[in-house]
Design a protein around this motif. Structure first.
Motif, PDB file in Angstrom:
ATOM      1  N   LEU A  83     -15.641  -1.253  20.461  1.00  0.00           N
ATOM      2  CA  LEU A  83     -15.300   0.099  20.015  1.00  0.00           C
ATOM      3  C   LEU A  83     -14.264   0.018  18.879  1.00  0.00           C
ATOM      4  CD1 LEU A  83     -16.165   2.941  20.832  1.00  0.00           C
ATOM      5  CD2 LEU A  83     -14.250   3.021  22.436  1.00  0.00           C
ATOM      6  N   THR A  84     -13.304  -0.884  19.047  1.00  0.00           N
ATOM      7  CA  THR A  84     -12.295  -1.111  17.998  1.00  0.00           C
ATOM      8  C   THR A  84     -12.960  -1.600  16.717  1.00  0.00           C
ATOM      9  OG1 THR A  84     -10.637  -1.687  19.668  1.00  0.00           O
ATOM     10  CG2 THR A  84     -10.190  -2.394  17.419  1.00  0.00           C
ATOM     11  N   LYS A  85     -13.865  -2.560  16.872  1.00  0.00           N
ATOM     12  CA  LYS A  85     -14.593  -3.121  15.732  1.00  0.00           C
ATOM     13  C   LYS A  85     -15.423  -2.046  15.034  1.00  0.00           C
ATOM     14  CE  LYS A  85     -18.107  -6.692  14.948  1.00  0.00           C
ATOM     15  NZ  LYS A  85     -18.968  -7.659  15.667  1.00  0.00           N
ATOM     16  N   LEU A  86     -16.042  -1.171  15.821  1.00  0.00           N
ATOM     17  CA  LEU A  86     -16.880  -0.099  15.289  1.00  0.00           C
ATOM     18  C   LEU A  86     -16.086   0.834  14.370  1.00  0.00           C
ATOM     19  CD1 LEU A  86     -19.700   1.325  15.492  1.00  0.00           C
ATOM     20  CD2 LEU A  86     -18.776   2.643  17.388  1.00  0.00           C
ATOM     21  N   MET A  87     -14.825   1.070  14.733  1.00  0.00           N
ATOM     22  CA  MET A  87     -13.990   1.992  13.951  1.00  0.00           C
ATOM     23  C   MET A  87     -13.201   1.293  12.846  1.00  0.00           C
ATOM     24  SD  MET A  87     -12.661   4.820  16.734  1.00  0.00           S
ATOM     25  CE  MET A  87     -12.098   3.678  17.997  1.00  0.00           C
ATOM     26  N   GLY A  88     -13.463   0.012  12.655  1.00  0.00           N
ATOM     27  CA  GLY A  88     -12.819  -0.670  11.518  1.00  0.00           C
ATOM     28  C   GLY A  88     -12.059  -1.928  11.871  1.00  0.00           C
ATOM     29  N   GLY A  89     -11.835  -2.163  13.164  1.00  0.00           N
ATOM     30  CA  GLY A  89     -11.168  -3.396  13.584  1.00  0.00           C
ATOM     31  C   GLY A  89      -9.664  -3.329  13.522  1.00  0.00           C
ATOM     32  N   GLU A  90      -9.114  -3.155  12.347  1.00  0.00           N
ATOM     33  CA  GLU A  90      -7.656  -3.077  12.212  1.00  0.00           C
ATOM     34  C   GLU A  90      -7.286  -1.975  11.238  1.00  0.00           C
ATOM     35  OE1 GLU A  90      -7.134  -6.556   8.826  1.00  0.00           O
ATOM     36  OE2 GLU A  90      -6.908  -7.095  10.940  1.00  0.00           O
ATOM     37  N   GLN A  91      -6.008  -1.590  11.270  1.00  0.00           N
ATOM     38  CA  GLN A  91      -5.558  -0.499  10.418  1.00  0.00           C
ATOM     39  C   GLN A  91      -5.736  -0.864   8.942  1.00  0.00           C
ATOM     40  OE1 GLN A  91      -1.354   0.147  10.296  1.00  0.00           O
ATOM     41  NE2 GLN A  91      -1.513   2.033   9.123  1.00  0.00           N
ATOM     42  N   SER A  92      -6.246   0.081   8.176  1.00  0.00           N
ATOM     43  CA  SER A  92      -6.395  -0.106   6.730  1.00  0.00           C
ATOM     44  C   SER A  92      -5.335   0.757   6.040  1.00  0.00           C
ATOM     45  CB  SER A  92      -7.799   0.330   6.298  1.00  0.00           C
ATOM     46  OG  SER A  92      -7.961   0.136   4.919  1.00  0.00           O
ATOM     47  N   LYS A  93      -4.395   0.103   5.388  1.00  0.00           N
ATOM     48  CA  LYS A  93      -3.263   0.821   4.797  1.00  0.00           C
ATOM     49  C   LYS A  93      -3.601   1.374   3.420  1.00  0.00           C
ATOM     50  CE  LYS A  93       0.176  -1.848   7.334  1.00  0.00           C
ATOM     51  NZ  LYS A  93       1.359  -2.723   7.264  1.00  0.00           N
ATOM     52  N   ILE A  94      -2.854   2.386   3.022  1.00  0.00           N
ATOM     53  CA  ILE A  94      -3.062   3.001   1.715  1.00  0.00           C
ATOM     54  C   ILE A  94      -2.647   2.018   0.619  1.00  0.00           C
ATOM     55  CG2 ILE A  94      -0.767   4.103   1.612  1.00  0.00           C
ATOM     56  CD1 ILE A  94      -2.285   6.533   0.301  1.00  0.00           C
ATOM     57  N   ALA A  95      -3.353   2.082  -0.513  1.00  0.00           N
ATOM     58  CA  ALA A  95      -3.087   1.166  -1.625  1.00  0.00           C
ATOM     59  C   ALA A  95      -1.687   1.396  -2.194  1.00  0.00           C
ATOM     60  CB  ALA A  95      -4.136   1.369  -2.711  1.00  0.00           C
ATOM     61  N   HIS A  96      -1.146   0.326  -2.768  1.00  0.00           N
ATOM     62  CA  HIS A  96       0.148   0.428  -3.458  1.00  0.00           C
ATOM     63  C   HIS A  96       0.073  -0.448  -4.708  1.00  0.00           C
ATOM     64  CE1 HIS A  96       4.330   0.939  -4.280  1.00  0.00           C
ATOM     65  NE2 HIS A  96       4.602  -0.348  -4.121  1.00  0.00           N
ATOM     66  N   ALA A  97       0.038   0.192  -5.869  1.00  0.00           N
ATOM     67  CA  ALA A  97      -0.122  -0.534  -7.127  1.00  0.00           C
ATOM     68  C   ALA A  97       1.132  -1.328  -7.466  1.00  0.00           C
ATOM     69  CB  ALA A  97      -0.430   0.454  -8.253  1.00  0.00           C
ATOM     70  N   GLN A  98       0.929  -2.496  -8.049  1.00  0.00           N
ATOM     71  CA  GLN A  98       2.064  -3.325  -8.462  1.00  0.00           C
ATOM     72  C   GLN A  98       2.851  -2.642  -9.574  1.00  0.00           C
ATOM     73  OE1 GLN A  98       0.396  -7.199  -9.417  1.00  0.00           O
ATOM     74  NE2 GLN A  98       0.884  -7.962  -7.371  1.00  0.00           N
ATOM     75  N   LYS A  99       2.112  -1.945 -10.443  1.00  0.00           N
ATOM     76  CA  LYS A  99       2.773  -1.207 -11.523  1.00  0.00           C
ATOM     77  C   LYS A  99       2.604   0.285 -11.258  1.00  0.00           C
ATOM     78  CE  LYS A  99       2.985  -0.793 -16.553  1.00  0.00           C
ATOM     79  NZ  LYS A  99       2.356  -1.151 -17.846  1.00  0.00           N
ATOM     80  N   PRO A 100       3.682   0.979 -10.903  1.00  0.00           N
ATOM     81  CA  PRO A 100       3.554   2.409 -10.576  1.00  0.00           C
ATOM     82  C   PRO A 100       3.212   3.233 -11.812  1.00  0.00           C
ATOM     83  CG  PRO A 100       5.873   1.733 -10.604  1.00  0.00           C
ATOM     84  CD  PRO A 100       5.053   0.479 -10.770  1.00  0.00           C
ATOM     85  N   PRO A 101       2.632   4.439 -11.585  1.00  0.00           N
ATOM     86  CA  PRO A 101       2.382   5.048 -10.267  1.00  0.00           C
ATOM     87  C   PRO A 101       1.043   4.620  -9.659  1.00  0.00           C
ATOM     88  CG  PRO A 101       1.820   6.601 -11.997  1.00  0.00           C
ATOM     89  CD  PRO A 101       2.327   5.380 -12.694  1.00  0.00           C
ATOM     90  N   THR A 102       0.988   4.627  -8.331  1.00  0.00           N
ATOM     91  CA  THR A 102      -0.274   4.447  -7.620  1.00  0.00           C
ATOM     92  C   THR A 102      -1.024   5.773  -7.691  1.00  0.00           C
ATOM     93  OG1 THR A 102       0.760   2.876  -6.101  1.00  0.00           O
ATOM     94  CG2 THR A 102      -1.338   3.852  -5.407  1.00  0.00           C
ATOM     95  N   VAL A 103      -2.252   5.749  -8.184  1.00  0.00           N
ATOM     96  CA  VAL A 103      -3.029   6.991  -8.365  1.00  0.00           C
ATOM     97  C   VAL A 103      -4.030   7.137  -7.226  1.00  0.00           C
ATOM     98  CG1 VAL A 103      -4.582   8.274  -9.884  1.00  0.00           C
ATOM     99  CG2 VAL A 103      -2.766   6.851 -10.870  1.00  0.00           C
ATOM    100  N   VAL A 104      -3.958   8.273  -6.540  1.00  0.00           N
ATOM    101  CA  VAL A 104      -4.847   8.554  -5.408  1.00  0.00           C
ATOM    102  C   VAL A 104      -5.631   9.826  -5.698  1.00  0.00           C
ATOM    103  CG1 VAL A 104      -5.011   8.981  -2.928  1.00  0.00           C
ATOM    104  CG2 VAL A 104      -3.192   7.503  -3.805  1.00  0.00           C
ATOM    105  N   MET A 105      -6.950   9.709  -5.722  1.00  0.00           N
ATOM    106  CA  MET A 105      -7.817  10.889  -5.867  1.00  0.00           C
ATOM    107  C   MET A 105      -8.186  11.388  -4.485  1.00  0.00           C
ATOM    108  SD  MET A 105     -10.655  10.251  -8.879  1.00  0.00           S
ATOM    109  CE  MET A 105     -11.691  11.653  -8.435  1.00  0.00           C
TER     110      MET A 105
END
Length: 448
Positions: A83-105
């Motif tokens: 069930l854990t694997k079905l939903m992705g296995g582990e938490q997927s964190k939001i991206a963070h760009a090395q050079k800001p700003p991080t752009v999220v659509m």
């Protein structure tokens, strides 16, 4: 609670398996028949259900399970793992760009809660990651969406970049990023337009914005209550835009949960956040392992601890604990305790995070939030002197408190009796613990 129907069915099936000292292949097949029905009723994609059932069955009838000393428990572990694997296995964190700003659509259909989710995400980034986001109003077809985002920005004391509804969305997005760089903002959250249905005009505009701003993250906001439709929407957006993550809204509602269980398997795109209520702070990172535990009635202690850490002042909690140890707690202290616990969220949700609570506590206990409100009203109707020293409460004072709180004298007497019983209990616990090493700071809520 999210997945309520699915959780109940799966927990009932699992309870039958737990008691088995020996598990046969026939037992596993019967269990998987129940699991398959439960998942299909929860509106999980039928292809996903078929693969899940086959994967569990294959592992459950293997040597490691059948020859185990606790085969019933091993089967449950297999279900939990899959069930854990079905939903992705582990938490997927939001991206963070090395050079800001991080752009999220932020993309999605109209009515999914995209604008509110944009503000919730901005709040989450600032509160939990110490980021400085800027929100961008690019839904030029709905002036109400622009007004809503600006209102939320004022509420959060956070900048909203807007050029009204006459400028092209792609121009607004590119100019917003230039402004964010000047203002040293490290995240840009672009609230794009939605439609009632996926159409070519919408996708063309979103693709144009994507090509112009080169986002680090494209988050699709979908309404969990739309079930299988949410998965179809995710497929369409992913095909056109290459979404990087999903935010499920209304996961706290009376939802069957099929979207959460299907979207990762169907699109290969992880669920990154889940909206657990309408308040601006009710957005949580999505943890597949914790959600699987909640569904199977194993609780979610880690999320409970995290809620406590963000909602409770640790220094005051230690002070309150010391007062409780010496039975020196007052009604002022009680009000503070109550406020801290209520900040953690609805009490039935907190109970659901306790291992075993789904089937043992919540089935028999109805958490009446209005009852808590009545208790709070009684205490707030007391004078400062009465809160500090309840022994001065005579008949006339009790009548005044009952009238002021809209309750009865019996309610006031009941609360006073419970308060005194709690203080006696704390004294007894303190005497029992004498000579033992003191526990680390924490707190508990009386009368609950």
């Amino acid at each position: 609670m999210a997945f309520e129907g699915l959780a109940e069915r799966l927990q009932h099936t699992i309870d039958k398996m737990k008691s088995r000292g020996k598990v046969t292949e026939k037992d596993v097949k019967e269990m998987m028949r129940e699991v398959r029905l439960a998942l299909l009723e929860a509106d999980v994609n039928f292809k996903v259900v078929k693969k899940f059932v086959n994967d569990v069955k294959e592992r459950a009838v293997g040597q490691e399970v059948m020859k185990s000393l606790t085969p019933g428990q091993q089967v449950i572990k297999v279900v939990n793992d899959e069930l854990t694997k079905l939903m992705g296995g582990e938490q997927s964190k939001i991206a963070h760009a090395q050079k800001p700003p991080t752009v999220v659509m932020m993309v999605g259909l109209q009515g999914a809660g995209k604008t509110t989710t944009t503000a919730k995400l901005a709040n989450h980034l600032r509160k939990h990651h110490n980021r400085q986001p800027m929100m961008v109003a690019c839904d030029i077809y709905r002036p109400a969406a622009i007004d809503q985002l600006e209102t939320l920005g004022k509420e959060l004391n956070m900048p909203v970049f807007s050029m009204g509804d006459k400028e092209k969305a792609v121009n607004i997005a590119t100019k917003a990023i230039e402004q964010a760089k000047e203002d040293h903002r490290d995240y840009v959250l672009i609230d794009t337009a939605g439609r009632l249905h996926v159409d070519e005009a919408l996708m063309n505009e979103l693709v144009e914005i994507k090509e112009a701003v080169n986002p680090d993250e494209i988050l699709l906001v979908v309404d969990a209550m739309t079930g299988q439709d949410a998965v179809n929407v995710a497929e369409s957006f992913h095909e056109s835009l290459g979404i990087t993550g999903v935010v499920l809204t209304k996961l706290d509602g009376d939802t069957r949960g099929g979207a959460a269980l299907s979207v990762k398997a169907v699109t290969g795109t992880p669920i990154k956040f889940a909206g657990m209520g309408e308040k601006i702070d009710q957005l949580e990172p999505f943890h597949p392992d914790r959600m699987a535990s909640r569904i199977l009635g194993m609780g979610d202690v880690l999320s409970l601890i995290e809620k406590a850490q963000t909602s409770v002042d640790e220094t005051r909690a230690r002070e309150l604990e010391e007062k409780m140890r010496t039975a020196d707690i007052t009604f002022d202290d009680f009000l503070e305790q109550l406020a801290q616990v209520r900040n953690m969220g609805p009490l039935d949700e907190l109970l659901a995070m306790i291992p075993g609570a789904n089937k043992k506590l919540l089935k028999n206990v109805q958490v009446d939030e209005s009852h808590i409100g009545r208790i709070e009203a009684i205490v707030r109707s007391m004078t400062s002197e009465e809160k500090q020293n309840p022994s001065i409460l005579n008949a006339s004072r009790k009548r005044r408190i009952a009238k002021g709180s809209g309750t009865s004298i019996q309610d006031v007497n009941r609360l006073l009796k419970q308060f005194e019983e709690m203080k006696k209990m704390m004294k007894q616990m303190t005497s029992m613990q004498k000579g033992k090493k003191k526990r680390k700071g924490g707190f508990q809520l009386p009368f609950m």
